[in-house]
Design a protein around this motif. Structure first.
Motif, PDB file in Angstrom:
ATOM      1  N   PHE A  62       9.934   0.685  -3.375  1.00 51.53           N
ATOM      2  CA  PHE A  62       9.533  -0.725  -3.448  1.00 51.53           C
ATOM      3  C   PHE A  62       8.550  -1.053  -2.320  1.00 51.53           C
ATOM      4  O   PHE A  62       7.512  -1.689  -2.544  1.00 51.53           O
ATOM      5  CB  PHE A  62      10.755  -1.650  -3.342  1.00 51.53           C
ATOM      6  N   ASP A  63       8.880  -0.634  -1.120  1.00 53.92           N
ATOM      7  CA  ASP A  63       8.027  -0.914   0.039  1.00 53.92           C
ATOM      8  C   ASP A  63       6.662  -0.245  -0.105  1.00 53.92           C
ATOM      9  O   ASP A  63       5.635  -0.830   0.264  1.00 53.92           O
ATOM     10  CB  ASP A  63       8.711  -0.429   1.322  1.00 53.92           C
ATOM     11  N   ARG A  66       4.575  -2.229  -2.468  1.00 55.34           N
ATOM     12  CA  ARG A  66       4.173  -3.476  -1.816  1.00 55.34           C
ATOM     13  C   ARG A  66       2.978  -3.227  -0.899  1.00 55.34           C
ATOM     14  O   ARG A  66       2.035  -4.034  -0.846  1.00 55.34           O
ATOM     15  CB  ARG A  66       5.343  -4.055  -1.025  1.00 55.34           C
ATOM     16  N   THR A  67       2.969  -2.095  -0.205  1.00 53.91           N
ATOM     17  CA  THR A  67       1.842  -1.735   0.648  1.00 53.91           C
ATOM     18  C   THR A  67       0.584  -1.507  -0.181  1.00 53.91           C
ATOM     19  O   THR A  67      -0.523  -1.902   0.233  1.00 53.91           O
ATOM     20  CB  THR A  67       2.180  -0.461   1.447  1.00 53.91           C
ATOM     21  N   VAL A  69      -0.174  -2.988  -3.000  1.00 54.81           N
ATOM     22  CA  VAL A  69      -0.633  -4.320  -3.409  1.00 54.81           C
ATOM     23  C   VAL A  69      -1.342  -5.019  -2.251  1.00 54.81           C
ATOM     24  O   VAL A  69      -2.419  -5.610  -2.420  1.00 54.81           O
ATOM     25  CB  VAL A  69       0.552  -5.165  -3.913  1.00 54.81           C
ATOM     26  N   GLU A  70      -0.745  -4.952  -1.069  1.00 56.70           N
ATOM     27  CA  GLU A  70      -1.344  -5.594   0.102  1.00 56.70           C
ATOM     28  C   GLU A  70      -2.667  -4.942   0.471  1.00 56.70           C
ATOM     29  O   GLU A  70      -3.635  -5.630   0.828  1.00 56.70           O
ATOM     30  CB  GLU A  70      -0.371  -5.538   1.271  1.00 56.70           C
ATOM     31  N   GLN A  77       3.060 -11.506  -4.454  1.00 55.77           N
ATOM     32  CA  GLN A  77       4.277 -11.036  -3.792  1.00 55.77           C
ATOM     33  C   GLN A  77       5.091 -10.208  -4.778  1.00 55.77           C
ATOM     34  O   GLN A  77       5.371 -10.657  -5.896  1.00 55.77           O
ATOM     35  CB  GLN A  77       5.103 -12.223  -3.295  1.00 55.77           C
ATOM     36  N   VAL A  78       5.471  -8.992  -4.390  1.00 56.17           N
ATOM     37  CA  VAL A  78       6.293  -8.138  -5.251  1.00 56.17           C
ATOM     38  C   VAL A  78       7.629  -7.908  -4.565  1.00 56.17           C
ATOM     39  O   VAL A  78       7.687  -7.556  -3.382  1.00 56.17           O
ATOM     40  CB  VAL A  78       5.582  -6.810  -5.589  1.00 56.17           C
ATOM     41  N   LEU A  79       8.704  -8.129  -5.315  1.00 53.71           N
ATOM     42  CA  LEU A  79      10.053  -8.102  -4.762  1.00 53.71           C
ATOM     43  C   LEU A  79      10.903  -7.065  -5.482  1.00 53.71           C
ATOM     44  O   LEU A  79      10.633  -6.707  -6.631  1.00 53.71           O
ATOM     45  CB  LEU A  79      10.695  -9.488  -4.901  1.00 53.71           C
TER      46      LEU A  79
END
Length: 245
Positions: A62-63, A66-67, A69-70, A77-79
């Motif tokens: 997941f992390d 998220r990186t 995407v950033e 925001q992805v959760l």
């Protein structure tokens, strides 16, 4: 908008095959108006190589996305989350801390086999509640028992079981029976949330703009906002649902 059911995590299930496809899905979602997506890989599938139970490895995946995407400069925001297949072991798995909830809340996204019987659905939904969690029933309009008799949704709604419809059911892309059941649930004010259940960029996409427009036109703009923004946001913040009055 906020999408609480999306198979965006790369190479985790039958959704996005790799980071490039997942990123393309993420851009498509943001372009259609989504600001938050909960990534919900299939979990607890009996024949799957990866069960996607809560683990350090899953958290790292997941992390990592998220990186991605950033790094792409995408304002989205992805959760973390999961779509958990309901089996008799689900309450025990919850007790053992093995199931990933939606955005680390007390809301657990549950799916059933399409031909599951109502007695087992009741058993698992109430078993989840007995463990102190709030079941979010994924796409009930697709279950044969609900298509035959949607009135049980009214009872579950009153028991604070969260009813989540798929946008493609509402748009008629998952068959006439699913569309009819979804329309019945919507027309009786028994839905809490609508999500994409997206699996790719071409079919079953993360684009929510079309269903928002349809709901606003056919029912009410406030209802559309409750289903696609307010209640999904409340799930992410671990707050109680709003009901359309």
């Amino acid at each position: 908008m906020i999408d609480i059911h999306c198979h965006l995590l790369p190479a985790a299930d039958d959704g996005a095959e790799n980071p490039d496809e997942a990123l393309e899905m993420a851009f498509s979602a943001r372009d259609s108006g989504s600001e938050i997506i909960v990534m919900t890989p299939h979990c607890n599938l009996p024949d799957a190589t990866e069960k996607n139970y809560r683990s350090n490895d899953l958290t790292n995946r997941f992390d990592a996305f998220r990186t991605v995407v950033e790094s792409a400069g995408l304002d989205l925001q992805v959760l973390p989350g999961a779509e958990v297949l309901a089996t008799p072991e689900v309450p025990q798995l919850l007790r053992a801390g093995k199931l990933q909830t939606l955005a680390d809340s007390h809301y657990l996204l549950l799916e059933f086999f399409f031909d599951e019987d109502l007695r087992f659905m009741d058993e698992i939904l109430h078993g989840v509640m007995a463990e102190g969690y709030k079941p979010v029933l994924a796409h009930p309009e697709r279950y044969f028992a609900i298509q035959q008799d949607p009135t049980v949704i009214g009872r579950w709604f009153c028991e604070d079981i969260v009813i989540q419809l798929n946008k493609d059911s509402i748009l008629g892309r998952l068959g006439g029976s699913a569309k009819h059941a979804a329309e019945w649930i919507l027309s009786h004010g028994l839905a809490h949330a609508v999500a994409s259940d997206a699996h790719g960029i071409d079919l079953r996409t993360p684009n929510l703009a079309g269903v928002h427009s349809l709901l606003a036109e056919r029912y009410d703009p406030i209802y559309a906002d409750i289903l696609l923004n307010e209640n999904p946001g409340r799930i992410c913040r671990d707050l109680p649902m709003l009901s359309p009055d």
